[in-house]
Scaffold this active site. Structure first.
Site, PDB file in Angstrom:
ATOM      1  N   LYS A  32       0.082   4.228  -0.227  1.00 46.13           N
ATOM      2  CA  LYS A  32      -0.585   5.391   0.382  1.00 46.13           C
ATOM      3  C   LYS A  32      -0.388   6.626  -0.497  1.00 46.13           C
ATOM      4  O   LYS A  32      -0.338   6.499  -1.713  1.00 46.13           O
ATOM      5  CB  LYS A  32      -0.098   5.580   1.821  1.00 46.13           C
ATOM      6  N   GLY A  68       2.594   2.423  10.764  1.00 50.16           N
ATOM      7  CA  GLY A  68       3.494   3.560  10.601  1.00 50.16           C
ATOM      8  C   GLY A  68       4.216   3.965  11.877  1.00 50.16           C
ATOM      9  O   GLY A  68       4.788   5.060  11.955  1.00 50.16           O
ATOM     10  N   ASN A  78       0.862  -1.182   0.000  1.00 50.44           N
ATOM     11  CA  ASN A  78       0.000   0.000   0.000  1.00 50.44           C
ATOM     12  C   ASN A  78       0.897   1.230   0.000  1.00 50.44           C
ATOM     13  O   ASN A  78       1.493   1.569   1.014  1.00 50.44           O
ATOM     14  CB  ASN A  78      -0.898  -0.046   1.248  1.00 50.44           C
ATOM     15  N   SER A 117       3.674  -1.934  10.297  1.00 49.94           N
ATOM     16  CA  SER A 117       5.124  -1.947  10.527  1.00 49.94           C
ATOM     17  C   SER A 117       5.814  -3.254  10.129  1.00 49.94           C
ATOM     18  O   SER A 117       6.827  -3.634  10.722  1.00 49.94           O
ATOM     19  CB  SER A 117       5.458  -1.580  11.986  1.00 49.94           C
ATOM     20  N   GLU A 156      -6.725   4.590   8.024  1.00 52.69           N
ATOM     21  CA  GLU A 156      -6.560   6.023   7.727  1.00 52.69           C
ATOM     22  C   GLU A 156      -7.844   6.611   7.155  1.00 52.69           C
ATOM     23  O   GLU A 156      -8.165   7.770   7.400  1.00 52.69           O
ATOM     24  CB  GLU A 156      -5.349   6.207   6.802  1.00 52.69           C
ATOM     25  N   GLU A 166      -5.077  -4.970  10.587  1.00 49.36           N
ATOM     26  CA  GLU A 166      -4.063  -3.934  10.776  1.00 49.36           C
ATOM     27  C   GLU A 166      -4.359  -3.174  12.069  1.00 49.36           C
ATOM     28  O   GLU A 166      -5.171  -2.228  12.060  1.00 49.36           O
ATOM     29  CB  GLU A 166      -4.083  -2.949   9.603  1.00 49.36           C
ATOM     30  N   HIS A 217      -9.504   0.947   5.226  1.00 50.25           N
ATOM     31  CA  HIS A 217      -8.198   1.208   5.852  1.00 50.25           C
ATOM     32  C   HIS A 217      -8.372   2.151   7.041  1.00 50.25           C
ATOM     33  O   HIS A 217      -9.214   3.054   7.004  1.00 50.25           O
ATOM     34  CB  HIS A 217      -7.230   1.799   4.829  1.00 50.25           C
TER      35      HIS A 217
HETATM   36  P1  13P Z   1       3.130   0.516   7.586  1.00 54.75           P
HETATM   37  O1  13P Z   1       3.678  -0.772   6.992  1.00 54.75           O
HETATM   38  O2  13P Z   1       3.828   1.737   7.066  1.00 54.75           O
HETATM   39  O3  13P Z   1       3.053   0.438   9.079  1.00 54.75           O
HETATM   40  O4  13P Z   1       1.627   0.639   7.064  1.00 54.75           O
HETATM   41  C1  13P Z   1       0.783  -0.468   7.150  1.00 54.75           C
HETATM   42  C2  13P Z   1      -0.458  -0.175   6.415  1.00 54.75           C
HETATM   43  O5  13P Z   1      -1.244   0.666   6.810  1.00 54.75           O
HETATM   44  C3  13P Z   1      -0.721  -0.921   5.175  1.00 54.75           C
HETATM   45  O6  13P Z   1      -2.011  -0.705   4.711  1.00 54.75           O
END
Ligand code: 13P
Length: 247
Positions: A11, A169, A9, A209, A95, A163, A93
């Protein structure tokens, strides 16, 4: 259960130039054959990626409109995703849930619409830190799962991504035991509330992560069927290490 599945992803990251470099690195990488590999670029770059990435890697969007396209300023429809060759869309997601404010019902509708058009759904779930600390991890995940289950007619084209929000992150990856515990609970939930067949067939992948150093331990766990990778998916060689952690 099922073929190992690793999604990247990206983002809201990248430029034409950095994405071109990432694609070259991915095209050059040796990827284990028995893994589904998917990357999710920002909408604007999907066409660029689709036109230059190896067929070995499928392309996903990071979001989609909830119904048929039309007068919805700023949105991207599932029909358009199909037109540019996207096989998947990431929905729910954290976010989008917690920063943008999408709710369970809206996400469920999006999932149902994408599936109705033949686009696979990477259906995200996961608890906040305060929810984990309050002992509500399963409740939160089950409620999010129920919203998908209530909306979709079939689980054939869905991958569940667990997740935990506190791991996204932050560099604070869930331990293999923490992830496994939730994956088992999700599978049990599917068994009780959908069917034993769906529970055993549906892939449950972990995100938060994940990197080239911690993926191998996680991948050993029986109910971890792959990963959804954020930051580390922006580096081609490291993403390849994660793809190749299949056991
Ligand atoms: P990170 O791997 O940067 O922690 O993000 C995970 C994520 O949100 C994948 O959708």
């Amino acid at each position: 259960s099922g073929k190992f599945f690793v999604g990247g992803n990206w983002k809201c990251n990248g430029t034409k130039e950095s994405i071109s470099k990432l694609i070259s690195d991915l095209n050059a990488a040796k990827l284990e054959p028995d893994v589904d590999v998917v990357v999710a670029p920002p909408f604007l770059y999907i066409d660029q990626v689709k036109n230059s990435i190896t067929d070995r890697i499928e392309v996903s969007a990071q979001n989609s409109w909830v119904g048929k396209g039309g007068a919805f300023t700023g949105e991207i429809s599932v029909e358009q995703l199909k037109d540019t060759g996207c096989k998947w869309v990431i929905l729910g997601h954290s976010e989008r849930r917690h920063i943008i404010g999408e709710n369970d019902e809206f996400i469920g509708k999006k999932a149902a619409y994408a599936l109705s058009q033949g686009v696979g759904v990477i259906a995200c779930i996961g608890e906040l830190l305060q929810e984990r600390e309050a002992g509500k991890t399963f409740d939160v995940c089950f409620q999010q799962l129920k919203a998908y289950a209530d909306a979709v007619p079939s689980w054939d084209n869905i991958v569940i991504a667990y997740e935990p929000v506190w791991a996204i992150g932050t560099g604070k990856v869930a331990t293999p035991e923490q992830a496994q515990e939730v994956h088992v609970a999700v599978r049990d939930w599917l068994k009780k509330n959908v069917s034993a067949e769906v529970a055993s067939k549906t892939r449950i992948i972990y995100g938060g992560s994940v990197n080239g150093s911690n993926c191998a331990e996680l991948a050993k766990k029986e109910d971890i069927d792959g990963f959804l990778v954020g930051g580390a998916s922006l580096k081609g060689p490291e993403f390849a290490v994660i793809v190749n952690s299949v056991t």
